[in-house]
Structure formats: structure tokens, C-alpha cells
Write an enzyme that holds these catalytic residues in place. Structure first.
Site, PDB file in Angstrom:
ATOM      1  N   VAL A   1       4.687   7.032 -23.062  1.00  0.00           N
ATOM      2  CA  VAL A   1       5.427   7.047 -24.333  1.00  0.00           C
ATOM      3  C   VAL A   1       4.651   7.648 -25.493  1.00  0.00           C
ATOM      4  O   VAL A   1       5.227   7.899 -26.553  1.00  0.00           O
ATOM      5  CB  VAL A   1       5.883   5.617 -24.742  1.00  0.00           C
ATOM      6  CG1 VAL A   1       6.897   5.079 -23.772  1.00  0.00           C
ATOM      7  CG2 VAL A   1       4.687   4.682 -24.879  1.00  0.00           C
ATOM      8  N   TYR A   2       3.359   7.871 -25.340  1.00  0.00           N
ATOM      9  CA  TYR A   2       2.592   8.405 -26.463  1.00  0.00           C
ATOM     10  C   TYR A   2       3.058   9.829 -26.776  1.00  0.00           C
ATOM     11  O   TYR A   2       2.889  10.748 -25.967  1.00  0.00           O
ATOM     12  CB  TYR A   2       1.097   8.405 -26.164  1.00  0.00           C
ATOM     13  CG  TYR A   2       0.474   7.029 -26.047  1.00  0.00           C
ATOM     14  CD1 TYR A   2       1.118   5.887 -26.515  1.00  0.00           C
ATOM     15  CD2 TYR A   2      -0.777   6.870 -25.457  1.00  0.00           C
ATOM     16  CE1 TYR A   2       0.543   4.639 -26.396  1.00  0.00           C
ATOM     17  CE2 TYR A   2      -1.363   5.617 -25.347  1.00  0.00           C
ATOM     18  CZ  TYR A   2      -0.697   4.512 -25.816  1.00  0.00           C
ATOM     19  OH  TYR A   2      -1.277   3.268 -25.688  1.00  0.00           O
ATOM     20  N   SER A   3       3.638   9.988 -27.962  1.00  0.00           N
ATOM     21  CA  SER A   3       4.157  11.286 -28.407  1.00  0.00           C
ATOM     22  C   SER A   3       5.050  11.919 -27.341  1.00  0.00           C
ATOM     23  O   SER A   3       4.955  13.120 -27.052  1.00  0.00           O
ATOM     24  CB  SER A   3       3.006  12.224 -28.792  1.00  0.00           C
ATOM     25  OG  SER A   3       2.291  11.700 -29.886  1.00  0.00           O
TER      26      SER A   3
END
Length: 308
Positions: free
Chosen positions: A40-42
Site C-alpha cells: 500500500v505504500y504509495s
């Protein structure tokens, strides 16, 4: 989490690929060999940046790569969570973005209340058996949940969680009540997130909202609201010890985390060059008993934070 396309996801302060690359290079020069990211990071671009950097800078087997799943990646009903379908889809998506055949550590980012834990554990074990992950780990949850997961894995002969990535720092020590003792007893490695309390331990009390990230970090604001008198005393003490030693506040806060015997290694984020230098230099700092007591004494119990 510090690296990714800023417009993709909730981390407007993240560094783009060109700005990120020097941090990977310097980390490797300093002997750092463990890199932790998440799908989910960026919106997956963090995994892409990491994968390209590793492929160009260091032999794959010389580093330990960790990623996570659970957060929402798509709007459909199966686009988040820890169901078998989600796990089998997301491990392949993460490997594709990373450009790798396997990850060393595949972690559940949070507990999924909508999926039976047995389904999650068996699917994760199958990921390990398929050679797509070497080990599995977990992140913030209640100790009873983690104990249940470990018990079920042992009962069924499934791959066992080898690590706990929990929320732990001088401003949040609730993990000491149960989770850290459980991990020590079960020989589970502890790799806490936010050891600097989202940067709060690196700035004076008067400068708490003085960075772009601090101003935009909605999640972080919810972690440390309340207990202001206690937090101020702790932050002031970190500053006093840092000044007396001639080191940075970050190094004092990280040295305290490393002093805890159950901790394997804190996970740090770096968006400025000195962040990596401070982190690497921390291993040379040994706090005295008086300093440890001064840092710990102002702490007061607080509500559980970081489980969602």
C-alpha cells in the site's frame, strides 16, 4: 514508506525515485541489509523503487527484503484483507513490482477481522512452500491474537510467524505489557515501527509540527494525541541527554529502543541524508542506567494506538 510517487496514496511527503536512490546507496554503504516496504505504500510504487534499486546496486541474496499486505489495493471486495484469494493475488503483485522471485519476509500489515485466521495462516504457509517467501511475519495486533496465531500454526504444522513489527517507542510503550514478553518467550524477532514516534522524538516540544510530514500526517496525529504533559517531559529529556552527549535526539531515542533486550532492530525511515548517518551511529551509543531511568520515568499509560 518514505519512497514512492508522492501523488499515489496518502504519503504526499514521500520522495520520488531519483531522490530515493541515494538513500538506498548510502544504506548499503553503511552496512544496512534489511529493507521493509508494503504493497500500500504509495500505491505499490515504493515496492517498484526498492526493487529497481536492489537489482542495480547489490546481489539479491545479500539483502533481506520484507513487504506487507492487508491494506486496500483495489476497490472491489477482494482488493484488501487477508483471505486466501487476497494473499495469493497480492504476493504475486508484490513480486512483480519488486522484480523478484521471492521476498525474505512476508508480513500481515494488520489483523483481518473479516477472515478466519486459520484461512490466513494456511495461505501464508502455502506461499512459503511455493518459494515465494522465506518467512512470514505480523504487525500490530493484540497479544492474544498473536498467541492464537502461533498456537494454530504449531497445531497444524503451518509456517510460523518469525517476527512482530509493532508500534514501540519512548512515547508509546504499551507493548511492554504483553506483546514484548510474548515475543521473548516465543523467540519471535521484534522489529518496531515508528521508533522515533513519527519524528516527534527528534524535535523539541516547540517544533513538533515543524515539518511537511508532521503537518500532513493524519495517522500520526492520532497516535500521539493526549498525555501531553508526559510527552513533553520525555521529549525534553531526550533533548537534555542529546545535548549533554553531543549527539542527535534521534540517536538517543534509537539507543533507548536498542537497549531493550527483546528488540531485534527498529525500522527507521530516512528522507534526509543525516537520518541514515544517525541511525548507523546509534549502535555505538550505550545509555547509562541514570539516563534510561530519566527517559522512562515520565511515561504514563495511554490508550492502545496503531492497531488499525
Amino acid at each position: 514508506m518514505s519512497y514512492g510517487v508522492p501523488s499515489r496514496g496518502a504519503h504526499e511527503w514521500s520522495l520520488d525515485e531519483a531522490a530515493s536512490r541515494p538513500f538506498f546507496e548510502r544504506a548499503l554503504e553503511l552496512g544496512i541489509n534489511f529493507f521493509d516496504t508494503a504493497n500500500v505504500y504509495s500505491d505499490g510504487t515504493s515496492e517498484e523503487f526498492l526493487g529497481r534499486a536492489i537489482s542495480e546496486l547489490v546481489p539479491r541474496d545479500e539483502v533481506v527484503i520484507a513487504t506487507k499486505l492487508n491494506g486496500r489495493m483495489r476497490t472491489d471486495v477482494n482488493g484488501a484483507g487477508l483471505s486466501r484469494k487476497a494473499i495469493m493475488t497480492e504476493i504475486d503483485n508484490s513480486l512483480r513490482r519488486l522484480g523478484m522471485d521471492y521476498v525474505d519476509l512476508y508480513q500481515i500489515h494488520r489483523w483481518d477481522n473479516e477472515t478466519p485466521i486459520e484461512e490466513t495462516l494456511e495461505a501464508l504457509s502455502d506461499v512459503v512452500k511455493a518459494g515465494k517467501a522465506r518467512y512470514i511475519g505480523a504487525s500490530s495486533m493484540y497479544a492474544w491474537q498473536f498467541a492464537k496465531a502461533l498456537y494454530l500454526s504449531d497445531k497444524h504444522g503451518w509456517s510460523r510467524f518469525v517476527s512482530m513489527q509493532d508500534h514501540y517507542n519512548l512515547l508509546y510503550r504499551e507493548e511492554e505489557r504483553e506483546m514484548l514478553r510474548l515475543c521473548e518467550s516465543e523467540q519471535v524477532g521484534v522489529i518496531p515501527w515508528s521508533p522515533l514516534a513519527r519524528g516527534r522524538l527528534t524535535r523539541s516540544w516547540e517544533e513538533q509540527s515543524g515539518t511537511e510530514r508532521a503537518a500532513a500526517d493524519v495517522f500520526g496525529k492520532g497516535l500521539y494525541s493526549g498525555e501531553e504533559a508526559s510527552n513533553k517531559r520525555i521529549i525534553d529529556t531526550v533533548g537534555t541527554i542529546a545535548d549533554s552527549r553531543g549527539v542527535s535526539r534521534a540517536q538517543v531515542a534509537l539507543a533507548w529502543v536498542l537497549k531493550q533486550s527483546v528488540i531485534t532492530s527498529p525500522i527507521i525511515g530516512a528522507t534526509k541524508p543525516h537520518h541514515l548517518e544517525d541511525a548507523a551511529g546509534t549502535i555505538e551509543i550505550v545509555l547509562t542506567d541514570d539516563e534510561l531511568n530519566a527517559l522512562q520515568e515520565p511515561y504514563t499509560p495511554r490508550a492502545v494506538a496503531g492497531f488499525s
